[in-house]
Design a protein around this motif. Structure first.
Motif, PDB file in Angstrom:
ATOM      1  N   SER A   1      -1.700  34.256  -5.932  1.00  0.00           N
ATOM      2  CA  SER A   1      -0.662  33.379  -5.392  1.00  0.00           C
ATOM      3  C   SER A   1      -0.766  31.996  -6.046  1.00  0.00           C
ATOM      4  O   SER A   1      -1.793  31.628  -6.620  1.00  0.00           O
ATOM      5  CB  SER A   1      -0.787  33.259  -3.874  1.00  0.00           C
ATOM      6  N   VAL A   2       0.314  31.234  -5.951  1.00  0.00           N
ATOM      7  CA  VAL A   2       0.376  29.916  -6.577  1.00  0.00           C
ATOM      8  C   VAL A   2       0.610  28.854  -5.501  1.00  0.00           C
ATOM      9  O   VAL A   2       1.504  28.988  -4.661  1.00  0.00           O
ATOM     10  CB  VAL A   2       1.509  29.854  -7.623  1.00  0.00           C
ATOM     11  N   VAL A   3      -0.197  27.815  -5.516  1.00  0.00           N
ATOM     12  CA  VAL A   3      -0.018  26.694  -4.596  1.00  0.00           C
ATOM     13  C   VAL A   3       0.009  25.401  -5.411  1.00  0.00           C
ATOM     14  O   VAL A   3      -0.473  25.344  -6.542  1.00  0.00           O
ATOM     15  CB  VAL A   3      -1.152  26.623  -3.550  1.00  0.00           C
ATOM     16  N   GLU A   4       0.590  24.354  -4.824  1.00  0.00           N
ATOM     17  CA  GLU A   4       0.601  23.046  -5.475  1.00  0.00           C
ATOM     18  C   GLU A   4      -0.660  22.269  -5.131  1.00  0.00           C
ATOM     19  O   GLU A   4      -1.175  22.360  -4.024  1.00  0.00           O
ATOM     20  CB  GLU A   4       1.822  22.248  -5.036  1.00  0.00           C
ATOM     21  N   GLN A   5      -1.112  21.484  -6.083  1.00  0.00           N
ATOM     22  CA  GLN A   5      -2.301  20.665  -5.883  1.00  0.00           C
ATOM     23  C   GLN A   5      -2.063  19.288  -6.479  1.00  0.00           C
ATOM     24  O   GLN A   5      -1.506  19.158  -7.580  1.00  0.00           O
ATOM     25  CB  GLN A   5      -3.501  21.325  -6.574  1.00  0.00           C
ATOM     26  N   LEU A   6      -2.463  18.248  -5.762  1.00  0.00           N
ATOM     27  CA  LEU A   6      -2.334  16.890  -6.268  1.00  0.00           C
ATOM     28  C   LEU A   6      -3.201  16.689  -7.503  1.00  0.00           C
ATOM     29  O   LEU A   6      -4.338  17.164  -7.562  1.00  0.00           O
ATOM     30  CB  LEU A   6      -2.721  15.883  -5.190  1.00  0.00           C
ATOM     31  N   ILE A   7      -2.660  15.978  -8.480  1.00  0.00           N
ATOM     32  CA  ILE A   7      -3.396  15.668  -9.700  1.00  0.00           C
ATOM     33  C   ILE A   7      -4.161  14.366  -9.494  1.00  0.00           C
ATOM     34  O   ILE A   7      -3.635  13.398  -8.946  1.00  0.00           O
ATOM     35  CB  ILE A   7      -2.427  15.539 -10.887  1.00  0.00           C
TER      36      ILE A   7
ATOM     37  N   ASP B   1       0.810  -1.222   0.000  1.00  0.00           N
ATOM     38  CA  ASP B   1       0.000   0.000   0.000  1.00  0.00           C
ATOM     39  C   ASP B   1       0.841   1.268   0.000  1.00  0.00           C
ATOM     40  O   ASP B   1       0.330   2.353  -0.282  1.00  0.00           O
ATOM     41  CB  ASP B   1      -0.930   0.008   1.220  1.00  0.00           C
ATOM     42  N   ASN B   2       2.126   1.146   0.341  1.00  0.00           N
ATOM     43  CA  ASN B   2       3.018   2.305   0.338  1.00  0.00           C
ATOM     44  C   ASN B   2       3.622   2.570  -1.035  1.00  0.00           C
ATOM     45  O   ASN B   2       4.243   3.618  -1.241  1.00  0.00           O
ATOM     46  CB  ASN B   2       4.145   2.109   1.353  1.00  0.00           C
ATOM     47  N   ALA B   3       3.472   1.634  -1.961  1.00  0.00           N
ATOM     48  CA  ALA B   3       4.087   1.763  -3.285  1.00  0.00           C
ATOM     49  C   ALA B   3       3.169   2.566  -4.200  1.00  0.00           C
ATOM     50  O   ALA B   3       2.371   2.003  -4.952  1.00  0.00           O
ATOM     51  CB  ALA B   3       4.364   0.376  -3.867  1.00  0.00           C
ATOM     52  N   GLU B   4       3.295   3.875  -4.147  1.00  0.00           N
ATOM     53  CA  GLU B   4       2.396   4.765  -4.879  1.00  0.00           C
ATOM     54  C   GLU B   4       3.164   5.905  -5.521  1.00  0.00           C
ATOM     55  O   GLU B   4       4.269   6.261  -5.079  1.00  0.00           O
ATOM     56  CB  GLU B   4       1.316   5.311  -3.937  1.00  0.00           C
ATOM     57  N   ILE B   5       2.579   6.494  -6.562  1.00  0.00           N
ATOM     58  CA  ILE B   5       3.186   7.621  -7.273  1.00  0.00           C
ATOM     59  C   ILE B   5       2.224   8.802  -7.207  1.00  0.00           C
ATOM     60  O   ILE B   5       1.031   8.655  -7.508  1.00  0.00           O
ATOM     61  CB  ILE B   5       3.481   7.266  -8.740  1.00  0.00           C
ATOM     62  N   TYR B   6       2.751   9.963  -6.821  1.00  0.00           N
ATOM     63  CA  TYR B   6       1.954  11.188  -6.690  1.00  0.00           C
ATOM     64  C   TYR B   6       2.483  12.253  -7.646  1.00  0.00           C
ATOM     65  O   TYR B   6       3.696  12.428  -7.791  1.00  0.00           O
ATOM     66  CB  TYR B   6       2.021  11.728  -5.261  1.00  0.00           C
ATOM     67  N   PHE B   7       1.565  12.976  -8.277  1.00  0.00           N
ATOM     68  CA  PHE B   7       1.921  14.086  -9.153  1.00  0.00           C
ATOM     69  C   PHE B   7       1.247  15.364  -8.648  1.00  0.00           C
ATOM     70  O   PHE B   7       0.078  15.339  -8.267  1.00  0.00           O
ATOM     71  CB  PHE B   7       1.460  13.819 -10.594  1.00  0.00           C
ATOM     72  N   TRP B   8       1.989  16.478  -8.686  1.00  0.00           N
ATOM     73  CA  TRP B   8       1.437  17.775  -8.314  1.00  0.00           C
ATOM     74  C   TRP B   8       1.486  18.721  -9.506  1.00  0.00           C
ATOM     75  O   TRP B   8       2.332  18.581 -10.400  1.00  0.00           O
ATOM     76  CB  TRP B   8       2.244  18.410  -7.184  1.00  0.00           C
ATOM     77  N   THR B   9       0.587  19.710  -9.493  1.00  0.00           N
ATOM     78  CA  THR B   9       0.621  20.791 -10.465  1.00  0.00           C
ATOM     79  C   THR B   9       0.524  22.115  -9.727  1.00  0.00           C
ATOM     80  O   THR B   9       0.176  22.150  -8.539  1.00  0.00           O
ATOM     81  CB  THR B   9      -0.518  20.676 -11.491  1.00  0.00           C
ATOM     82  N   ASP B  10       0.851  23.227 -10.397  1.00  0.00           N
ATOM     83  CA  ASP B  10       0.729  24.556  -9.806  1.00  0.00           C
ATOM     84  C   ASP B  10      -0.651  25.127 -10.093  1.00  0.00           C
ATOM     85  O   ASP B  10      -1.137  25.063 -11.227  1.00  0.00           O
ATOM     86  CB  ASP B  10       1.791  25.502 -10.375  1.00  0.00           C
ATOM     87  N   VAL B  11      -1.268  25.698  -9.082  1.00  0.00           N
ATOM     88  CA  VAL B  11      -2.619  26.242  -9.201  1.00  0.00           C
ATOM     89  C   VAL B  11      -2.612  27.711  -8.785  1.00  0.00           C
ATOM     90  O   VAL B  11      -2.120  28.056  -7.702  1.00  0.00           O
ATOM     91  CB  VAL B  11      -3.616  25.458  -8.314  1.00  0.00           C
ATOM     92  N   VAL B  12      -3.151  28.579  -9.647  1.00  0.00           N
ATOM     93  CA  VAL B  12      -3.239  30.009  -9.353  1.00  0.00           C
ATOM     94  C   VAL B  12      -4.476  30.288  -8.512  1.00  0.00           C
ATOM     95  O   VAL B  12      -5.592  29.930  -8.895  1.00  0.00           O
ATOM     96  CB  VAL B  12      -3.292  30.832 -10.654  1.00  0.00           C
ATOM     97  N   GLN B  13      -4.283  30.906  -7.361  1.00  0.00           N
ATOM     98  CA  GLN B  13      -5.394  31.254  -6.487  1.00  0.00           C
ATOM     99  C   GLN B  13      -6.036  32.569  -6.935  1.00  0.00           C
ATOM    100  O   GLN B  13      -5.512  33.289  -7.797  1.00  0.00           O
ATOM    101  CB  GLN B  13      -4.893  31.398  -5.043  1.00  0.00           C
ATOM    102  N   ASN B  14      -7.180  32.891  -6.348  1.00  0.00           N
ATOM    103  CA  ASN B  14      -7.887  34.120  -6.706  1.00  0.00           C
ATOM    104  C   ASN B  14      -7.066  35.372  -6.418  1.00  0.00           C
ATOM    105  O   ASN B  14      -7.217  36.399  -7.094  1.00  0.00           O
ATOM    106  CB  ASN B  14      -9.220  34.206  -5.947  1.00  0.00           C
ATOM    107  N   ASP B  15      -6.189  35.296  -5.406  1.00  0.00           N
ATOM    108  CA  ASP B  15      -5.376  36.460  -5.073  1.00  0.00           C
ATOM    109  C   ASP B  15      -4.074  36.515  -5.862  1.00  0.00           C
ATOM    110  O   ASP B  15      -3.217  37.367  -5.602  1.00  0.00           O
ATOM    111  CB  ASP B  15      -5.068  36.477  -3.566  1.00  0.00           C
TER     112      ASP B  15
END
Length: 311
Positions: A222-228, A206-220
């Motif tokens: 600013s940029v935060v990362e978000q899981l795809i 269950d620990n063998a996993e792959i995660y991808f993030w992207t950059d997301v522009v907020q309303n203000d």
């Protein structure tokens, strides 16, 4: 007696002397399945990290620590085939604490799987399961038995001689879970496929996993990362595939707009041939979901008002 004769005799003698618990380390030094480096088809890509050489074309060697070899700046020139985009490679070993010697990160190192690997010269090798040739897993779209990938990347389980940037005894971490590899890009990219080696049975947990993030522009702004999200499962991750003992698998992802990804290793094993493309949106970021929802509401309101005026 020739050098090979001394080596073979040494191996046979050690077979007699070792206990049953140690016997799995013993090999016949003169009977190696070297495998083939023949090409196999993979999704079209602009760049591939194969750990054979760095961004300056310098050969990468058995035991070399991998961190900024494909970065932008600091004497390095970005991704192979995409020199204006760089990546920082980080490794975490859950069972060890080498971070104090390496900027709070552990060691991801090159392991030479090929016929001339220094590991094959040892009568008691560190990991015979990471010797080519690897047998193709049925999950592969193009299985290739006896495949020789050359260099692969492992989570190093010891720090012997690593202070100079090249570890003396490369060996993949066997704890479960072992740790993770993390790749952070200087701008968004698309990830097409990654090759996995010798991930079998309990290591595909269950620990063998792959995660991808992207950059997301907020309303203000600013940029935060978000899981795809994985569209096939609606999860926030992709699960590893069991390659079998001394086997390999190519997983095709086709994930777009990736700023960073992490490969959680459930146990021992290796990765190679990380391939991808320039993101169609360049270095830009995707809008925040809330912004998209607001846009959709505004469009629906305009359509409703237009229909009302026509009545």
């Amino acid at each position: 007696m020739s050098k090979l004769g001394y080596i073979t005799a040494g191996c046979l003698l050690s077979l007699v002397m070792v206990s049953t618990a140690q016997a799995h380390y013993q090999v016949n030094c003169g009977d190696n399945n070297e495998g083939s480096s023949s090409n196999y088809s993979r999704p079209a890509s602009d760049w591939t990290i194969g750990f054979e050489d760095d961004s300056n074309g310098n050969d990468m060697v058995h035991g070399q620590i991998v961190d900024n070899e494909y970065a932008l700046g600091g004497g390095f020139n970005g991704l192979p085939g995409l020199s204006d985009v760089g990546v920082q490679v980080r490794t975490q070993n859950y069972g060890e604490n080498f971070g104090s010697n390496n900027g709070n990160w552990d060691y991801g190192v090159v392991f030479d799987t090929g016929p001339d690997s220094p590991d094959r010269e040892r009568c008691r090798p560190r990991d015979q399961d990471l010797w080519a040739g690897f047998d193709g897993n049925t999950y592969n779209t193009n299985p290739n038995d006896g495949y020789n990938p050359g260099n692969v990347l492992i989570i190093q389980e010891n720090d012997y001689g690593c202070d100079d940037g090249i570890c003396n005894t490369p060996d993949d971490e066997g704890s479960r879970p072992a740790g993770f590899f993390e790749f952070e890009f200087s701008e968004l990219v698309d990830i097409t496929s990654i090759d996995f080696f010798d991930i079998e049975g309990a290591e595909n947990n269950d620990n063998a996993e792959i995660y991808f993030w992207t950059d997301v522009v907020q309303n203000d702004g600013s940029v935060v990362e978000q899981l795809i999200t994985n569209d096939d499962t609606n999860d926030d991750h992709w699960h590893m595939v069991d390659t079998g003992d001394n086997g390999w698998t190519q997983i095709v992802f086709n994930v777009e707009g990736v700023s960073r990804f992490r490969i959680e290793m459930g146990g021992s094993g290796a990765i190679d041939n990380i391939s991808g493309n320039r993101h169609a949106g360049g270095g830009g970021q995707v809008p925040e979901p809330g912004t998209l929802a607001l846009f959709g509401f505004g469009l629906a309101l305009m359509l409703w008002m237009r229909r009302r005026s026509m009545i």
